[in-house]
Scaffold this motif. Structure first.
Motif, PDB file in Angstrom:
ATOM      1  N   SER A  97     -19.759  62.899  45.206  1.00 32.67           N
ATOM      2  CA  SER A  97     -18.941  63.227  46.367  1.00 32.67           C
ATOM      3  C   SER A  97     -19.632  64.182  47.337  1.00 32.67           C
ATOM      4  CB  SER A  97     -17.610  63.855  45.905  1.00 32.67           C
ATOM      5  OG  SER A  97     -17.863  65.094  45.231  1.00 32.67           O
ATOM      6  N   ARG A  98     -20.596  64.897  46.853  1.00 33.57           N
ATOM      7  CA  ARG A  98     -21.240  65.915  47.687  1.00 33.57           C
ATOM      8  C   ARG A  98     -22.762  65.829  47.551  1.00 33.57           C
ATOM      9  NH1 ARG A  98     -17.040  68.307  44.960  1.00 33.57           N
ATOM     10  NH2 ARG A  98     -15.408  69.315  46.209  1.00 33.57           N
ATOM     11  N   PHE A  99     -23.435  66.449  48.509  1.00 30.91           N
ATOM     12  CA  PHE A  99     -24.872  66.663  48.372  1.00 30.91           C
ATOM     13  C   PHE A  99     -25.221  68.020  48.990  1.00 30.91           C
ATOM     14  CE2 PHE A  99     -24.602  64.699  52.546  1.00 30.91           C
ATOM     15  CZ  PHE A  99     -25.571  65.357  53.302  1.00 30.91           C
ATOM     16  N   SER A 100     -26.376  68.505  48.596  1.00 32.50           N
ATOM     17  CA  SER A 100     -26.830  69.801  49.118  1.00 32.50           C
ATOM     18  C   SER A 100     -28.128  69.607  49.892  1.00 32.50           C
ATOM     19  CB  SER A 100     -27.058  70.789  47.968  1.00 32.50           C
ATOM     20  OG  SER A 100     -28.118  70.335  47.138  1.00 32.50           O
ATOM     21  N   SER A 101     -28.384  70.542  50.787  1.00 27.93           N
ATOM     22  CA  SER A 101     -29.657  70.552  51.517  1.00 27.93           C
ATOM     23  C   SER A 101     -30.190  71.982  51.537  1.00 27.93           C
ATOM     24  CB  SER A 101     -29.468  70.031  52.948  1.00 27.93           C
ATOM     25  OG  SER A 101     -28.575  70.877  53.668  1.00 27.93           O
ATOM     26  N   THR A 102     -31.513  72.111  51.459  1.00 29.42           N
ATOM     27  CA  THR A 102     -32.148  73.425  51.550  1.00 29.42           C
ATOM     28  C   THR A 102     -33.185  73.385  52.651  1.00 29.42           C
ATOM     29  OG1 THR A 102     -33.929  72.963  49.980  1.00 29.42           O
ATOM     30  CG2 THR A 102     -31.852  73.758  49.068  1.00 29.42           C
ATOM     31  N   SER A 103     -33.478  74.544  53.229  1.00 34.37           N
ATOM     32  CA  SER A 103     -34.273  74.519  54.447  1.00 34.37           C
ATOM     33  C   SER A 103     -35.211  75.713  54.562  1.00 34.37           C
ATOM     34  CB  SER A 103     -33.336  74.495  55.659  1.00 34.37           C
ATOM     35  OG  SER A 103     -34.046  74.658  56.867  1.00 34.37           O
ATOM     36  N   ALA A 104     -36.184  75.551  55.449  1.00 35.31           N
ATOM     37  CA  ALA A 104     -37.092  76.647  55.794  1.00 35.31           C
ATOM     38  C   ALA A 104     -36.391  77.717  56.607  1.00 35.31           C
ATOM     39  CB  ALA A 104     -38.290  76.104  56.565  1.00 35.31           C
ATOM     40  N   ASP A 105     -35.165  77.444  57.072  1.00 40.75           N
ATOM     41  CA  ASP A 105     -34.430  78.465  57.827  1.00 40.75           C
ATOM     42  C   ASP A 105     -33.719  79.464  56.909  1.00 40.75           C
ATOM     43  OD1 ASP A 105     -32.200  77.162  56.813  1.00 40.75           O
ATOM     44  OD2 ASP A 105     -31.548  76.331  58.733  1.00 40.75           O
ATOM     45  N   LYS A 106     -34.049  79.420  55.593  1.00 43.71           N
ATOM     46  CA  LYS A 106     -33.568  80.380  54.586  1.00 43.71           C
ATOM     47  C   LYS A 106     -32.094  80.182  54.223  1.00 43.71           C
ATOM     48  CE  LYS A 106     -36.798  83.865  56.336  1.00 43.71           C
ATOM     49  NZ  LYS A 106     -36.973  85.248  56.829  1.00 43.71           N
ATOM     50  N   THR A 107     -31.583  78.998  54.486  1.00 42.92           N
ATOM     51  CA  THR A 107     -30.199  78.702  54.103  1.00 42.92           C
ATOM     52  C   THR A 107     -30.153  77.431  53.266  1.00 42.92           C
ATOM     53  OG1 THR A 107     -29.676  77.301  56.014  1.00 42.92           O
ATOM     54  CG2 THR A 107     -29.361  79.686  56.278  1.00 42.92           C
ATOM     55  N   ALA A 108     -29.034  77.275  52.564  1.00 43.16           N
ATOM     56  CA  ALA A 108     -28.703  76.014  51.887  1.00 43.16           C
ATOM     57  C   ALA A 108     -27.293  75.626  52.341  1.00 43.16           C
ATOM     58  CB  ALA A 108     -28.752  76.181  50.376  1.00 43.16           C
ATOM     59  N   LYS A 109     -26.996  74.324  52.278  1.00 45.10           N
ATOM     60  CA  LYS A 109     -25.665  73.866  52.702  1.00 45.10           C
ATOM     61  C   LYS A 109     -25.135  72.849  51.700  1.00 45.10           C
ATOM     62  CE  LYS A 109     -26.344  74.661  57.664  1.00 45.10           C
ATOM     63  NZ  LYS A 109     -26.317  74.073  59.028  1.00 45.10           N
ATOM     64  N   ILE A 110     -23.813  72.826  51.563  1.00 44.50           N
ATOM     65  CA  ILE A 110     -23.128  71.818  50.741  1.00 44.50           C
ATOM     66  C   ILE A 110     -22.360  70.901  51.685  1.00 44.50           C
ATOM     67  CG2 ILE A 110     -21.430  71.429  48.923  1.00 44.50           C
ATOM     68  CD1 ILE A 110     -22.071  74.200  47.835  1.00 44.50           C
ATOM     69  N   TRP A 111     -22.551  69.601  51.490  1.00 42.40           N
ATOM     70  CA  TRP A 111     -21.968  68.592  52.381  1.00 42.40           C
ATOM     71  C   TRP A 111     -21.094  67.621  51.588  1.00 42.40           C
ATOM     72  CZ3 TRP A 111     -23.658  68.810  57.576  1.00 42.40           C
ATOM     73  CH2 TRP A 111     -24.784  69.622  57.808  1.00 42.40           C
ATOM     74  N   SER A 112     -20.151  67.039  52.286  1.00 42.86           N
ATOM     75  CA  SER A 112     -19.388  65.910  51.745  1.00 42.86           C
ATOM     76  C   SER A 112     -19.892  64.645  52.422  1.00 42.86           C
ATOM     77  CB  SER A 112     -17.887  66.087  52.025  1.00 42.86           C
ATOM     78  OG  SER A 112     -17.194  64.882  51.749  1.00 42.86           O
ATOM     79  N   PHE A 113     -19.998  63.561  51.647  1.00 43.52           N
ATOM     80  CA  PHE A 113     -20.432  62.298  52.237  1.00 43.52           C
ATOM     81  C   PHE A 113     -19.403  61.768  53.242  1.00 43.52           C
ATOM     82  CE2 PHE A 113     -23.162  62.143  48.425  1.00 43.52           C
ATOM     83  CZ  PHE A 113     -24.360  61.797  49.019  1.00 43.52           C
ATOM     84  N   GLU A 114     -18.188  62.301  53.155  1.00 40.98           N
ATOM     85  CA  GLU A 114     -17.099  61.807  54.005  1.00 40.98           C
ATOM     86  C   GLU A 114     -17.043  62.514  55.347  1.00 40.98           C
ATOM     87  OE1 GLU A 114     -15.525  59.204  52.988  1.00 40.98           O
ATOM     88  OE2 GLU A 114     -16.583  59.296  51.077  1.00 40.98           O
ATOM     89  N   SER A 115     -17.734  63.670  55.463  1.00 36.45           N
ATOM     90  CA  SER A 115     -17.621  64.459  56.685  1.00 36.45           C
ATOM     91  C   SER A 115     -19.011  64.732  57.251  1.00 36.45           C
ATOM     92  CB  SER A 115     -16.910  65.791  56.388  1.00 36.45           C
ATOM     93  OG  SER A 115     -16.962  66.646  57.500  1.00 36.45           O
ATOM     94  N   SER A 116     -19.078  64.876  58.561  1.00 39.19           N
ATOM     95  CA  SER A 116     -20.364  65.148  59.203  1.00 39.19           C
ATOM     96  C   SER A 116     -20.636  66.645  59.347  1.00 39.19           C
ATOM     97  CB  SER A 116     -20.406  64.488  60.592  1.00 39.19           C
ATOM     98  OG  SER A 116     -19.345  64.988  61.390  1.00 39.19           O
ATOM     99  N   SER A 117     -19.702  67.473  58.984  1.00 38.43           N
ATOM    100  CA  SER A 117     -19.889  68.923  59.062  1.00 38.43           C
ATOM    101  C   SER A 117     -20.030  69.484  57.653  1.00 38.43           C
ATOM    102  CB  SER A 117     -18.718  69.598  59.787  1.00 38.43           C
ATOM    103  OG  SER A 117     -17.506  69.328  59.118  1.00 38.43           O
ATOM    104  N   ALA A 118     -20.760  70.596  57.558  1.00 36.99           N
ATOM    105  CA  ALA A 118     -21.032  71.200  56.253  1.00 36.99           C
ATOM    106  C   ALA A 118     -19.767  71.818  55.673  1.00 36.99           C
ATOM    107  CB  ALA A 118     -22.116  72.266  56.378  1.00 36.99           C
ATOM    108  N   LEU A 119     -19.600  71.650  54.350  1.00 40.47           N
ATOM    109  CA  LEU A 119     -18.478  72.305  53.664  1.00 40.47           C
ATOM    110  C   LEU A 119     -18.742  73.818  53.540  1.00 40.47           C
ATOM    111  CD1 LEU A 119     -17.859  69.739  50.765  1.00 40.47           C
ATOM    112  CD2 LEU A 119     -16.603  69.951  52.923  1.00 40.47           C
ATOM    113  N   HIS A 120     -19.972  74.169  53.203  1.00 43.91           N
ATOM    114  CA  HIS A 120     -20.315  75.587  53.026  1.00 43.91           C
ATOM    115  C   HIS A 120     -21.754  75.809  53.471  1.00 43.91           C
ATOM    116  CE1 HIS A 120     -16.672  75.981  50.656  1.00 43.91           C
ATOM    117  NE2 HIS A 120     -17.103  75.012  49.830  1.00 43.91           N
ATOM    118  N   GLU A 121     -21.975  76.893  54.195  1.00 44.45           N
ATOM    119  CA  GLU A 121     -23.338  77.340  54.497  1.00 44.45           C
ATOM    120  C   GLU A 121     -23.638  78.540  53.600  1.00 44.45           C
ATOM    121  OE1 GLU A 121     -26.288  78.496  58.221  1.00 44.45           O
ATOM    122  OE2 GLU A 121     -24.107  78.453  58.532  1.00 44.45           O
TER     123      GLU A 121
END
Length: 1171
Positions: free
Chosen positions: A1059-1083
């Motif tokens: 139901s979810r996926f995460s992304s990590t970045s060089a901008d020093k943050t990680a985010k949790i996403w839902s496949f159903e929504s285009s906006s991040a659930l949590h930064e």
């Protein structure tokens, strides 16, 4: 300044101004603290050599006697012996207090007094030791008008007699304290008859002008009584000097309430007499420079003209004035025997260094043995036991208590006897005593007892075993460090093969020793004692040596990696692995990992060392390949052995990060440059700072010596846009080369020293003529990165570094991800290589053969390329963070790499090339399925391989792809595999037949990451453009685009429930996403570095993230709340948990355990329980 000194200086002023060069002379005078830095600066501002000399002499004439002496000694030191001779008559004499200052009267008075008193003249060759001479004078003055004793004591040949005589050459001392004169007697080793003759002669001398001639005294008591009356009535306030006293009973003959100065090897010799007592210990010998000065005077040469053997001879003489003088006198008679006498010293052939001076003994061994012969038989045996002590080591009392099986007080009493007779030295360390022998004494003992050394070593080992039984010393015991450092030395000396093998092949011993003293000493012992350890075979020793060479830097860290776990990573045939497995089986309840595919693991590094506490910016070999110098962010310069990593020097060298270091062509010097804007030159053996250059106005990025041994030139470059050329003989810059418009990052001499190449952030490389410092050519590197629609000024190219071919005909330039080879004559591009599309080149170096080039890359690896065939021949991995530097040894057989992860790795070029023909890229995916371990890996960047992890067998391999493969992943059902390429294309494979199911040109830049969802029907992927795509693997249609981050996306992970996926970045943050929504659930914020990886727990409740600082954070998936923070630094010890980046994370199936990888694996049990 005395009138005579001033007159002498003025009289010879013209000759001095004509010949002297002031630079080095002022160095000596500043060192003597008679010339200030401001005065030195004023002299240097003069335009010509003659004007500088005139200004220096004007400055001298305003100063005191000490300045005259310092100037005279500086002339001698710098080889101006003829000029120094002109000033000799004007040398002022030291005064202990205020007094007359007439040189003629003083000289005449002193000469007469000392001549009448029988004081020895200065030796033919004499150098000053002012601190010791002044100390003797001060003690003599302390006597005042009261009777008493001043004892000058020290070991044989340390210069007691010469120093004592020199102290008496003082007008004010003699006139103010001893107006009755000085009476010198050379006593030596005497029986009663000999002593009586000495007394009779003294009485006769003192009575020489008496009107009534008396018969000589008939016995010692009569002589003592007559001497007392003479000293009291005829020579009141006189000084009696007794040279070379051996026995305390001799002094009783002179104990008649007068003032006595004695020289002796025995400190306790005055215990039997009364009166005030003062001591001067002559322990230290001549400095290396003073020793060279003595040799130069003997052979009538300048110090700079002495042969290479001179330095070695001085080192072998251990500073002893006696030995240096003996050798000097012999060389004066036999000037071609430098090599011969050096070998005699090295081989301890003291008998062959025969008398060639006024010293009392026929040979050096006789001078030392006579002291030992005075000991009682019991003490001789104890002294013989000291023959096996290591050189330059202060031994705690407890070691000798164990050796002799005695109480501390008994041992200290015995050793004090040796100390009193200058046969041993004592150093108090807190509440305990440490003892040591002078090197010459130890050499003498070793030679005298050569046939018994093995038994003596065996005895100390047996005593150690008897005392400690099956235990080992702990750090709280004062003898602990001695045994860890030297137990193997004693076992090898005793030829105790079994005991030495049991010790050196024990993981318990390795763990304990490396945690205390680091791995370098133990690696050195494997090499040093290989002849003993290898008597059965060399395989076991090689197993342990390789294990320690590659893992020792981890054992010295906190928290300690478990040595058992490290041992389990070794090949199953290794003795290290066998011991580790037995330990693991004994340690019930401890969690260990064992590799099931170890056959595919290859250790390509030869040695890994961790000399710094922060990033290592630069490292280089000495020209002889024996040493390595390194520097970095911890502001230190380190020099260590290339073979073992044993530290030779550690210098807090600068006030800011040190960016570069380099050896001179003859390895005598090391230069460093720093962000503190300074360049410094160091003696590579002693660590002494010789020169400091401060002309750059911004941080200095690079320093490089020329390649010639005949002249020392140093090139430096800086953010101030200038390249400067220094001659080590001058304190000022010889030439400044300007032409760059931005910071200059790198500079390097051509092998023939005709050119200097400089690289700049302005996008150019410039070639300069070394002789004239003129700019010869400019190569516009920006031109090779400009697109057709871009203007040259719009292109930003930072030229990192360059490297010359051995012939000086071509030069290799590094910028961004390209290697560019240019012809030096025409500046035409010969060839270019694009190394990578997703990492930049940090550094490069040409191998000696001009075919191989090593490049350090920003993604932690080093690659070797054949510049002629334009093919990669090796991929060297092991560093856990950015690689800042790679340099070859002078012969190209070795190369080293230095990294942000605080380590330096040494590699064998041939071994790396042979082992790296086929390379599995570190980006891979693993699926555990029905007891099988399936691995998808990138092979040689062109193929995808599916490997059975249990058997190491290759199940499937794709055809070579046109574009390089960057990443890959496996579906959980093992039906599909996906991989991303540098051209931005993503392909999905059917594993059953190996055919491409679908292909999509997803990105314009290289694909960085891909991952299947749990239903195995959807793939998510990311690239450098910060966008994550979700697409259907069957249709190849993109279902969603997620604009995720402000920086590049470094990884993504899918939750087990899909139901979810995460992304990590060089901008020093990680985010949790839902496949159903285009906006991040949590930064998820809080990381202080690039977030490199993430992983969901199997129960879908937790997300773990890891960053480049080594920190790990655990978050609540539903709320985004931070649950736990695993710091990269432990509170107690301050050491990183990982050796650099956290590169991967994985939860156990029950979600209670987290495994993280970085510099090494770390398994966190308590972390998960707490959350």
């Amino acid at each position: 300044m005395d009138a005579k000194s001033r007159t002498c200086l003025i009289r010879h002023r013209q000759a001095l101004e004509k010949d002297i060069k002031t630079s080095y002379i002022m160095d000596c005078m500043v060192s003597d603290q008679v010339l200030t830095l401001q005065e030195e600066e004023k002299v240097k501002q003069q335009n010509t050599q003659k004007e500088r000399a005139a200004m220096l002499i004007d400055t001298l004439l305003k100063k005191d006697n000490n300045a005259y002496r310092s100037f005279y000694n500086a002339l001698l030191h710098e080889g101006y012996r003829d000029l120094a001779a002109l000033l000799q008559d004007g040398i002022p004499v030291f005064f202990s207090g205020n007094g007359k200052n007439t040189m003629d009267e003083m000289t005449s008075y002193v000469k007469t007094t000392l001549c009448e008193g029988g004081v020895p003249q200065r030796p033919v060759v004499f150098v000053t030791r002012p601190k010791l001479v002044d100390a003797i004078k001060q003690k003599l003055c302390s006597l005042g008008s009261d009777p008493g004793w001043v004892t000058v004591y020290g070991m044989a040949g340390c210069g007691k007699t010469v120093l004592t005589a020199e102290a008496l050459r003082d007008h004010q001392l003699l006139e103010g304290y001893f107006p009755g004169g000085v009476h010198w007697i050379s006593v030596g080793k005497q029986d009663k008859a000999g002593l009586l003759i000495k007394l009779q002669n003294l009485c006769s001398r003192l009575e020489h002008d008496s009107t009534l001639s008396q018969r000589p005294p008939l016995n010692i008591e009569e002589a003592k009584d007559r001497l007392r009356l003479l000293m009291l009535r005829k020579y009141p306030r006189s000084l009696l000097v007794l040279d070379d006293i051996w026995d305390s009973w001799v002094l009783k003959a002179f104990d008649n309430h007068c003032q006595v100065l004695i020289t002796s090897r025995d400190r306790s010799v005055t215990d039997a007499v009364s009166g005030n007592k003062y001591e001067i210990h002559v322990e230290s010998g001549l400095t290396h420079e003073k020793g060279l000065e003595v040799l130069a005077l003997f052979v009538n040469m300048k110090i700079s003209e002495l042969p290479e053997q001179a330095n070695c001879i001085i080192r072998e003489c251990k500073g002893s004035p006696l030995v240096i003088s003996l050798i000097g006198a012999l060389l004066r008679d036999f000037p071609s025997r430098w090599e011969y006498y050096l070998k005699q010293l090295q081989n301890k052939q003291f008998k062959r260094i025969r008398k060639s001076s006024s010293y009392d003994y026929e040979a050096l061994d006789e001078a030392m043995s006579i002291s030992v012969e005075q000991l009682s038989n019991d003490l001789k045996d104890y002294y013989k036991d000291l023959s096996i002590l290591p050189k330059d080591v202060k031994v705690p009392t407890k070691v000798l208590c164990i050796l002799w099986d005695m109480e501390t007080e008994e041992v200290e009493d015995i050793l004090q006897e040796f100390v009193n007779k200058s046969l041993l030295f004592c150093d108090r360390n807190g509440n305990s005593f440490h003892y040591y022998l002078h090197d010459l004494q130890l050499d003498f003992l070793t030679e005298q007892n050569r046939n018994q050394l093995q038994e003596l070593h065996k005895n100390i080992v047996n005593q150690y075993k008897r005392y400690y039984k099956l235990h080992v010393p702990v750090l709280s015991q004062e003898d602990c460090m001695y045994w860890y450092n030297f137990l193997a030395y004693h076992m090898a000396g005793a030829n105790m093969q079994k005991e030495l093998r049991d010790l050196m092949f024990s993981l318990d011993w390795i763990k304990a020793k490396t945690e205390l003293v680091g791995p370098a000493h133990l690696i050195h012992e494997y090499v040093e004692y290989s002849s003993v350890l290898d008597q059965k075979d060399s395989i076991i020793r090689e197993n342990f040596q390789e294990f320690l060479s590659l893992n020792g830097h981890l054992l010295g860290r906190q928290p300690f990696p478990d040595i058992t776990q490290l041992g389990l990573c070794q090949p199953e045939t290794s003795e290290v692995y066998q011991q580790a497995k037995l330990r693991a089986q004994r340690e019930m309840g401890t969690f260990y990992l064992e590799w099931i595919n170890k056959k595919s693991l290859k250790n390509l590094s030869r040695l890994v060392v961790r000399p710094h506490r922060d990033a290592v910016y630069h490292a280089c070999f000495s020209r002889d390949r024996q040493r390595i110098a390194s520097c970095g962010a911890d502001k230190t310069l380190q020099v260590f052995k290339a073979e073992s990593g044993e530290r030779l020097l550690e210098i807090s060298a600068h006030d800011d990060e040190i960016l570069c270091c380099t050896f001179s062509a003859d390895d005598k010097y090391v230069a460093t440059c720093s962000a503190d804007k300074k360049v410094k030159i160091w003696n590579s053996r002693t660590g002494k700072c010789l020169y400091v250059y401060e002309e750059h106005t911004e941080q200095v990025n690079c320093c490089q010596f020329n390649n010639s041994r005949s002249q020392y030139l140093l090139a430096t470059c800086s953010d101030d846009t200038f390249i400067k050329l220094w001659n080590l003989k001058d304190k000022y810059c010889r030439n400044t080369m300007f032409g760059h418009v931005n910071a200059v990052s790198h500079c390097r001499f051509s092998p023939n020293d005709d050119y200097i190449a400089s690289c700049s952030t302005d996008g150019t490389v410039k070639l300069w003529d070394v002789r004239s410092a003129n700019e010869l050519k400019t190569i516009e590197i920006k031109e090779f990165f400009r697109n057709a629609d871009e203007q040259q000024d719009d292109v930003e190219v930072l030229v990192k570094c360059c490297s010359w071919s051995r012939s000086s005909d071509t030069i290799l330039v590094v910028a961004k991800n390209k290697l560019l080879l240019f012809d030096v004559t025409t500046c035409n591009l010969v060839t270019q290589v694009i190394i990578s599309h997703h990492s930049t080149i940090q550094y490069c170096d040409f191998c000696a053969g001009d075919e191989l080039v090593a490049v350090a890359l920003s993604h932690c690896s080093v690659e070797l390329w054949n510049i002629k065939s334009l093919s990669k021949v090796a991929d060297c991995r092991g560093h856990m963070s950015w690689v800042h530097c790679v340099t070859f040894s002078s012969d190209g057989s070795l190369f080293l790499t230095s990294s942000e992860d605080q380590t330096i790795r040494i590699w064998e070029t041939n071994k790396v090339c042979k082992s790296s023909d086929a390379v599995l890229k570190s980006e891979l995916d693993v699926v555990f399925h029905n007891g099988e371990v399936m691995i998808l890996a990138i092979y040689n960047q062109k193929h995808i391989q599916l490997i059975n992890g249990n058997t190491d067998s290759i199940i499937m391999q794709t055809e070579p792809q046109e574009s390089l493969i960057c990443c890959c992943c496996l579906s959980e059902d093992l039906k599909f595999a996906a991989f991303g390429q540098e051209n931005g294309e993503i392909k999905v494979l059917q594993l059953l037949d190996g055919k491409i199911l679908t292909s999509q040109e997803a990105y314009k830049t290289s694909v960085q990451h891909c991952r299947f969802t749990t239903d195995c029907q959807t793939l998510i992927s990311s690239a450098h453009d910060a966008v994550i795509q979700v697409w259907n693997i069957t249709t190849g249609i993109t279902e969603k685009d997620f604009a995720c981050h402000r920086g590049a996306v470094l990884s993504c992970a899918v939750s087990p429930d899909g139901s979810r996926f995460s992304s990590t970045s060089a901008d020093k943050t990680a985010k949790i996403w839902s496949f159903e929504s285009s906006s991040a659930l949590h930064e998820l914020k809080g990381h202080e570095a690039c977030v490199r990886c993430s992983a969901f727990s199997p129960n879908n409740k937790l997300l773990a993230t890891g960053d480049d600082k080594g920190d790990i954070r655990i978050w609540d998936v539903l709320t985004g709340e931070l649950l736990h923070f695993c710091s990269s630094v432990t509170v107690d010890e301050g050491e990183p948990t990982h050796g650099g980046w956290v590169t991967d994370l994985s939860f156990s199936p029950d979600s209670k355990m987290l495994v993280s990888s970085g510099g090494y694996l770390k398994v966190s049990l308590e972390v998960i329980k707490k959350v």
